[in-house]
Enzyme design. Structure first.
Site, mmCIF file in Angstrom:
data_model
loop_
_atom_site.group_PDB
_atom_site.id
_atom_site.type_symbol
_atom_site.label_atom_id
_atom_site.label_comp_id
_atom_site.label_asym_id
_atom_site.label_seq_id
_atom_site.Cartn_x
_atom_site.Cartn_y
_atom_site.Cartn_z
ATOM 1 N N GLY A 134 0.827 -1.216 0.000
ATOM 2 C CA GLY A 134 0.000 0.000 0.000
ATOM 3 C C GLY A 134 0.852 1.254 0.000
ATOM 4 O O GLY A 134 0.576 2.201 0.737
ATOM 5 N N ASN B 200 1.396 -2.430 5.430
ATOM 6 C CA ASN B 200 0.759 -1.117 5.634
ATOM 7 C C ASN B 200 -0.606 -0.983 4.972
ATOM 8 O O ASN B 200 -1.470 -0.267 5.477
ATOM 9 C CB ASN B 200 1.704 -0.030 5.092
ATOM 10 N N SER C 191 -2.887 0.508 14.726
ATOM 11 C CA SER C 191 -3.536 1.811 14.922
ATOM 12 C C SER C 191 -3.840 2.032 16.399
ATOM 13 O O SER C 191 -3.985 1.071 17.167
ATOM 14 C CB SER C 191 -4.860 1.843 14.152
ATOM 15 N N TYR D 155 -13.495 -1.892 11.319
ATOM 16 C CA TYR D 155 -12.078 -1.553 11.135
ATOM 17 C C TYR D 155 -11.250 -1.801 12.391
ATOM 18 O O TYR D 155 -10.160 -2.388 12.317
ATOM 19 C CB TYR D 155 -12.015 -0.078 10.728
ATOM 20 N N LYS E 114 -7.450 -3.813 13.234
ATOM 21 C CA LYS E 114 -6.215 -3.179 13.702
ATOM 22 C C LYS E 114 -5.723 -3.847 14.996
ATOM 23 O O LYS E 114 -4.527 -3.995 15.202
ATOM 24 C CB LYS E 114 -6.454 -1.681 13.888
HETATM 25 P P1 NAD Z 1 -4.142 5.998 2.469
HETATM 26 O O1 NAD Z 1 -5.528 5.815 1.979
HETATM 27 O O2 NAD Z 1 -3.448 7.296 2.227
HETATM 28 O O3 NAD Z 1 -3.200 4.843 1.934
HETATM 29 C C1 NAD Z 1 -3.617 3.509 1.854
HETATM 30 C C2 NAD Z 1 -2.754 2.809 0.840
HETATM 31 O O4 NAD Z 1 -3.149 1.434 0.776
HETATM 32 C C3 NAD Z 1 -2.933 3.390 -0.559
HETATM 33 O O5 NAD Z 1 -1.696 3.450 -1.188
HETATM 34 C C4 NAD Z 1 -3.863 2.373 -1.234
HETATM 35 O O6 NAD Z 1 -3.707 2.336 -2.635
HETATM 36 C C5 NAD Z 1 -3.389 1.079 -0.575
HETATM 37 N N1 NAD Z 1 -4.376 0.012 -0.661
HETATM 38 C C6 NAD Z 1 -5.696 0.082 -0.353
HETATM 39 N N2 NAD Z 1 -6.279 -1.117 -0.578
HETATM 40 C C7 NAD Z 1 -5.301 -1.937 -1.036
HETATM 41 C C8 NAD Z 1 -5.297 -3.293 -1.449
HETATM 42 N N3 NAD Z 1 -6.398 -4.024 -1.441
HETATM 43 N N4 NAD Z 1 -4.123 -3.829 -1.863
HETATM 44 C C9 NAD Z 1 -2.990 -3.079 -1.884
HETATM 45 N N5 NAD Z 1 -2.946 -1.791 -1.514
HETATM 46 C C10 NAD Z 1 -4.092 -1.233 -1.091
HETATM 47 O O7 NAD Z 1 -4.222 5.719 4.048
HETATM 48 P P2 NAD Z 1 -3.117 5.723 5.203
HETATM 49 O O8 NAD Z 1 -3.647 6.565 6.281
HETATM 50 O O9 NAD Z 1 -1.773 5.988 4.665
HETATM 51 O O10 NAD Z 1 -3.240 4.200 5.690
HETATM 52 C C11 NAD Z 1 -2.164 3.295 5.695
HETATM 53 C C12 NAD Z 1 -2.294 2.362 6.889
HETATM 54 O O11 NAD Z 1 -2.212 3.128 8.084
HETATM 55 C C13 NAD Z 1 -3.621 1.617 6.957
HETATM 56 O O12 NAD Z 1 -3.380 0.279 7.332
HETATM 57 C C14 NAD Z 1 -4.377 2.346 8.066
HETATM 58 O O13 NAD Z 1 -5.272 1.491 8.736
HETATM 59 C C15 NAD Z 1 -3.244 2.739 8.961
HETATM 60 N N6 NAD Z 1 -3.563 3.832 9.873
HETATM 61 C C16 NAD Z 1 -3.867 5.084 9.395
HETATM 62 C C17 NAD Z 1 -4.168 6.098 10.296
HETATM 63 C C18 NAD Z 1 -4.535 7.476 9.854
HETATM 64 O O14 NAD Z 1 -5.026 8.242 10.706
HETATM 65 N N7 NAD Z 1 -4.308 7.859 8.597
HETATM 66 C C19 NAD Z 1 -4.121 5.842 11.659
HETATM 67 C C20 NAD Z 1 -3.807 4.572 12.096
HETATM 68 C C21 NAD Z 1 -3.513 3.581 11.189
HETATM 69 C C1 RM4 Z 2 -7.039 5.237 12.277
HETATM 70 C C2 RM4 Z 2 -7.537 6.124 13.378
HETATM 71 C C3 RM4 Z 2 -7.774 7.464 12.794
HETATM 72 C C4 RM4 Z 2 -8.690 7.349 11.604
HETATM 73 C C5 RM4 Z 2 -8.134 6.359 10.614
HETATM 74 C C6 RM4 Z 2 -9.034 6.121 9.450
HETATM 75 O O1 RM4 Z 2 -6.763 3.954 12.687
HETATM 76 O O2 RM4 Z 2 -8.736 5.609 13.918
HETATM 77 O O3 RM4 Z 2 -8.309 8.364 13.758
HETATM 78 O O4 RM4 Z 2 -8.810 8.610 10.996
HETATM 79 O O5 RM4 Z 2 -7.936 5.144 11.231
#
Ligand code: NAD
Ligand code: RM4
Length: 253
Positions: A12, A90, A143, A156, A160
């Protein structure tokens, strides 16, 4: 240079935290295999960014939810760079939705991408590391949602918590091979995953107000911690979880 001449794989990695992690790995001296999913134009930008840092990159387009994607990604990385030293799980989705009318398909897809995807990919990367016989480091992006609930995240948050639990069990299963497994628990990081949710100014202000450091996170805030866990600097860490949330979790009373 925390990752000099290492080979790092990130799923990702076209956007958000994955992209920042791939670029940070290159900045720390690694060659990087990035998995993306139907995001070709952006993937090309990430490759260009990595090459501008003097490192090599390859792209493997695949849906992490499919078991066969995992062996395909690892094989492509080995073909390009000869081995796998670090694997970062990721890829993830969070289609915000209420609990009482959660569509079965939304629940299923979220579980399959976030949890099954992490499982298949980690397993394939671990098999390659075991074959190489020199250990390795696996980091999964869990997360703060592994620790707290979310009204629109009932599908979700269990994924996590599951990803963190997967790293704990893998730390036990793979320790004898010198493979360390840890998770990072980001707080709220401004990326595409929550763009719509945080577009509501009231929600955004509320979230920012809950964070002692006074701002939402940036993808780079997470990428640097992943680089540390991936590196030999964290050589005695396994089965651990690092919360990277600007203090949000501690801010209850
Ligand atoms: P984002 O939407 O910017 O990035 C997600 C990435 O995953 C993208 O590049 C997308 O193309 C890819 N993706 C989605 N589905 C896919 C699939 N089926 N196969 C391969 N790639 C796929 O979001 P982000 O915030 O960068 O999220 C990345 C990770 O971080 C996730 O696992 C999310 O749960 C975790 N996370 C994010 C936050 C937040 O607040 N942004 C907080 C905690 C955890
Ligand atoms: C994270 C956390 C963030 C939310 C994203 C989508 O795990 O819960 O607050 O914005 O997911």
């Amino acid at each position: 240079m925390l990752l000099e001449n290492k080979v790092v794989l990130v799923t990702g990695a076209s956007r958000g935290i994955g992209r920042a992690t791939a670029v940070e790995a290159a900045r720390q001296g690694a060659d990087v295999a990035i998995n993306t999913f139907r995001d070709d134009a952006v993937a090309a930008e990430v490759v260009a960014e990595i090459e501008a840092l003097g490192r090599k990159a390859i792209v493997f387009d695949a849906d992490v939810a499919l078991p066969e994607s995992a062996a395909g990604f690892v094989d492509a990385a080995v073909q390009a760079f000869g081995r796998v030293d670090v694997f970062v799980s990721n890829a993830g989705i969070c289609p915000f939705h209420a609990f009482l009318d959660m569509p079965v398909e939304t629940l299923r897809r979220t579980m399959e991408v976030n949890l099954h995807g992490a499982y298949f990919m980690t397993q394939a990367a671990a098999n390659q590391m075991v074959k190489q016989g020199q250990g390795g480091s696996i980091v999964a992006i869990s997360s703060i949602s592994a620790l707290v609930g979310g009204e629109m995240q009932t599908h979700y948050t269990p994924t996590k918590a599951g990803v963190h639990s997967l790293m704990q069990s893998c730390a036990v299963a793979l320790g004898k091979h010198g493979i360390r497994c840890n998770s990072v628990l980001p707080g709220t990081i401004a990326t595409d995953i929550n763009k719509d949710d945080l577009a509501d100014p009231k929600k955004r202000e509320y979230m920012e107000g809950r964070i002692p450091l006074g701002r939402l996170g940036r993808p780079e805030d997470i990428a640097s911690v992943v680089a540390f866990l991936a590196s030999d600097m964290a050589g005695y860490m396994s089965g651990a979880a690092l919360l990277v949330d600007g203090g949000a979790f501690a801010n209850f009373q």
